[in-house]
Design a protein around this motif. Structure first.
Motif, short mmCIF file in Angstrom:
data_model
loop_
_atom_site.label_atom_id
_atom_site.label_comp_id
_atom_site.label_asym_id
_atom_site.label_seq_id
_atom_site.Cartn_x
_atom_site.Cartn_y
_atom_site.Cartn_z
N ALA A 52 0.87 -1.17 0.00
CA ALA A 52 0.00 0.00 0.00
C ALA A 52 0.91 1.22 0.00
CB ALA A 52 -0.92 -0.01 1.21
N ILE A 53 0.71 2.11 -0.95
CA ILE A 53 1.63 3.24 -1.15
C ILE A 53 0.86 4.55 -1.09
CG2 ILE A 53 3.25 4.30 -2.76
CD1 ILE A 53 3.76 1.52 -3.91
N LEU A 54 1.38 5.48 -0.33
CA LEU A 54 0.82 6.83 -0.29
C LEU A 54 1.49 7.65 -1.38
CD1 LEU A 54 -0.97 8.92 1.11
CD2 LEU A 54 0.91 9.37 2.71
N ASP A 55 0.72 8.02 -2.39
CA ASP A 55 1.26 8.69 -3.57
C ASP A 55 0.43 9.94 -3.86
OD1 ASP A 55 2.52 9.40 -5.90
OD2 ASP A 55 1.68 7.78 -7.11
N ARG A 56 1.06 11.10 -3.68
CA ARG A 56 0.42 12.40 -3.95
C ARG A 56 -0.93 12.53 -3.25
NH1 ARG A 56 1.35 12.32 -10.36
NH2 ARG A 56 1.05 10.10 -9.88
N GLY A 57 -0.94 12.15 -1.98
CA GLY A 57 -2.12 12.36 -1.16
C GLY A 57 -3.15 11.27 -1.22
N ALA A 58 -2.92 10.22 -2.02
CA ALA A 58 -3.89 9.12 -2.13
C ALA A 58 -3.19 7.80 -1.84
CB ALA A 58 -4.50 9.09 -3.53
N TRP A 59 -3.94 6.85 -1.27
CA TRP A 59 -3.42 5.51 -1.00
C TRP A 59 -3.76 4.58 -2.16
CZ3 TRP A 59 -0.19 3.67 2.61
CH2 TRP A 59 0.06 4.46 3.74
N TRP A 60 -2.76 3.83 -2.60
CA TRP A 60 -2.91 2.87 -3.69
C TRP A 60 -2.48 1.50 -3.20
CZ3 TRP A 60 -4.27 4.56 -8.77
CH2 TRP A 60 -4.37 5.95 -8.90
N ILE A 61 -3.15 0.46 -3.65
CA ILE A 61 -2.69 -0.90 -3.40
C ILE A 61 -2.05 -1.42 -4.67
CG2 ILE A 61 -4.88 -2.06 -4.03
CD1 ILE A 61 -2.56 -3.02 -1.09
N VAL A 62 -0.84 -1.97 -4.54
CA VAL A 62 -0.07 -2.42 -5.70
C VAL A 62 0.33 -3.87 -5.48
CG1 VAL A 62 1.97 -2.03 -7.12
CG2 VAL A 62 0.80 -0.07 -6.05
N ASP A 63 -0.07 -4.77 -6.37
CA ASP A 63 0.31 -6.17 -6.26
C ASP A 63 1.79 -6.32 -6.56
OD1 ASP A 63 -0.80 -9.06 -6.07
OD2 ASP A 63 0.49 -9.09 -7.85
N SER A 64 2.47 -7.17 -5.80
CA SER A 64 3.92 -7.35 -5.95
C SER A 64 4.26 -8.62 -6.74
CB SER A 64 4.58 -7.40 -4.57
OG SER A 64 4.37 -6.21 -3.86
N GLY A 65 3.40 -8.99 -7.67
CA GLY A 65 3.63 -10.21 -8.43
C GLY A 65 3.27 -11.45 -7.65
#
Length: 367
Positions: A52-65
């Motif tokens: 889960a990454i905080l990017d420019r004020g928003a939280w994103w979930i990113v699959d790691s393969g």
């Protein structure tokens, strides 16, 4: 600071909320993650599953393969912006996004929880919720070993030990290690035998050998050397701790020792759990550990008194506090000799465990 709030939607911790300040939350079964997922015999999540990454004020979930994928609201995603109410699935674990907003993490209500309790590494919670006993048992089953003497194909349980380092060190009682040494099944002084053990050479004792067998998986590792606490004396429970060195193999899963001062905070009525191998009820060929739950009956100096189903064979068992960390080590019990000559618990439940701080002394001596 923008906070990510996740609430457990499944499992024993269902309903509990976690708070992450960011900027990155690593998710997976491996203990180096921020959020450690459930492990099992057939896990559906990966060791490093997602972030889960905080990017420019928003939280994103990113699959790691990951092997089985990351899902948001039932749909597989590789990268997805999170919103309040989203359901995130990582294999067997599901979480509901209960908030993504700005705020301060109040020190009084944000608790850092140790990763090796198999729940979190550095995640924060709103309240100090005791680790469920199911989680303690699952973690212990991967890290606690029956100490066995084997000769001519016959095995006998003589104690319990638990992993304290990934490179082959187990903790137990000094009186258990002394029994192995007196029987000629191991050598003394781990420091002198590390090189030999890494070369695959153990003590030369014919068909007699000491084994550490992990419960449930029944993986057997030969014990090649022991190191006693320098202040221990035979017949005493004072400083009754030791290390065992097992032969090379896959890295061990060490249990976390409670933070300094944790033992001193124990008081009558504090909840405890232990995990060990009572000899009379354990199949030495296929040992399965037993979880026992109790409360502190008394605290005297570096020792605590509790029932915990302590019996011959459980010497050296880890004793867990409510946070799931090892706060003490089973050292002795009130035993009597029965009509057959066997040693059994007296029924008084006056049993003793020694503070894990004594273990730090012997660990430091081996560095």
């Amino acid at each position: 600071m923008r906070l990510l709030r996740l609430r457990f939607a499944t499992g024993a911790r269902r309903g509990e909320e976690l708070i992450f300040p960011g900027p990155r939350v690593r998710v997976g079964r491996s203990r180096d993650n921020t959020l450690v997922l459930t492990d099992s015999d057939a896990p559906l999540s990966s060791g490093h599953h997602a972030e889960a990454i905080l990017d420019r004020g928003a939280w994103w979930i990113v699959d790691s393969g990951s092997t089985n994928g990351t899902f948001v609201n039932g749909l597989a995603v590789t990268r997805h912006r999170l919103a309040k109410g989203d359901t995130i699935s990582f294999g067997d674990d599901q979480f509901i996004v209960s908030g993504v907003r700005r705020g301060w993490v109040a020190p009084a209500i944000t608790i850092a929880v140790a990763a090796a309790v198999a729940v979190t590494a550095t995640m924060a919670t709103r309240r100090r919720t005791p680790v469920p006993y199911e989680a303690v048992a699952a973690r212990a089953a991967r890290s606690v070993y029956a100490v066995i003497i084997e000769q001519s194909g016959r095995r006998a349980v003589v104690g319990t030990a638990f992993a304290v380092s990934a490179d082959g060190q187990l903790a137990t009682n000094a009186h258990v290690a002394e029994l192995l040494r007196l029987r000629g099944a191991v050598k003394e002084a781990i420091a002198d035998d590390v090189a030999a053990a890494k070369g695959g050479r153990g003590p030369s004792t014919g068909d007699l050998r000491a084994l550490a067998i992990r419960g449930d998986t029944f993986e057997a590792r030969r014990i090649s050397a022991v190191a006693m606490h320098p202040q221990w004396r035979a017949g005493s429970i004072r400083d009754d701790v030791a290390l065992l060195l097992v032969e090379p193999g896959e890295p061990l899963a060490p249990l976390p020792l409670a933070e300094g001062g944790a033992f001193a905070r124990l008081q009558r009525g504090t909840a405890l759990a232990s995990f060990g191998f009572p000899a009379v009820a354990t199949d030495a060929a296929r040992p399965r550990g037993r979880l026992s739950v109790d409360v502190v009956g008394d605290v005297r100096g570096d020792y605590l008194e509790a029932g915990l189903s302590i019996a011959p064979g459980t010497s050296g068992s880890p004793v867990f506090n409510a946070a799931g960390a090892v706060v003490a080590i089973v050292a002795g019990g009130d035993f009597v000799t029965d009509a057959t000559g066997g040693v059994v618990p007296s029924g008084s439940r006056v049993n003793w465990a020694i503070s894990a701080e004594s273990l730090r002394d012997v660990l430091g001596a081996q560095r």
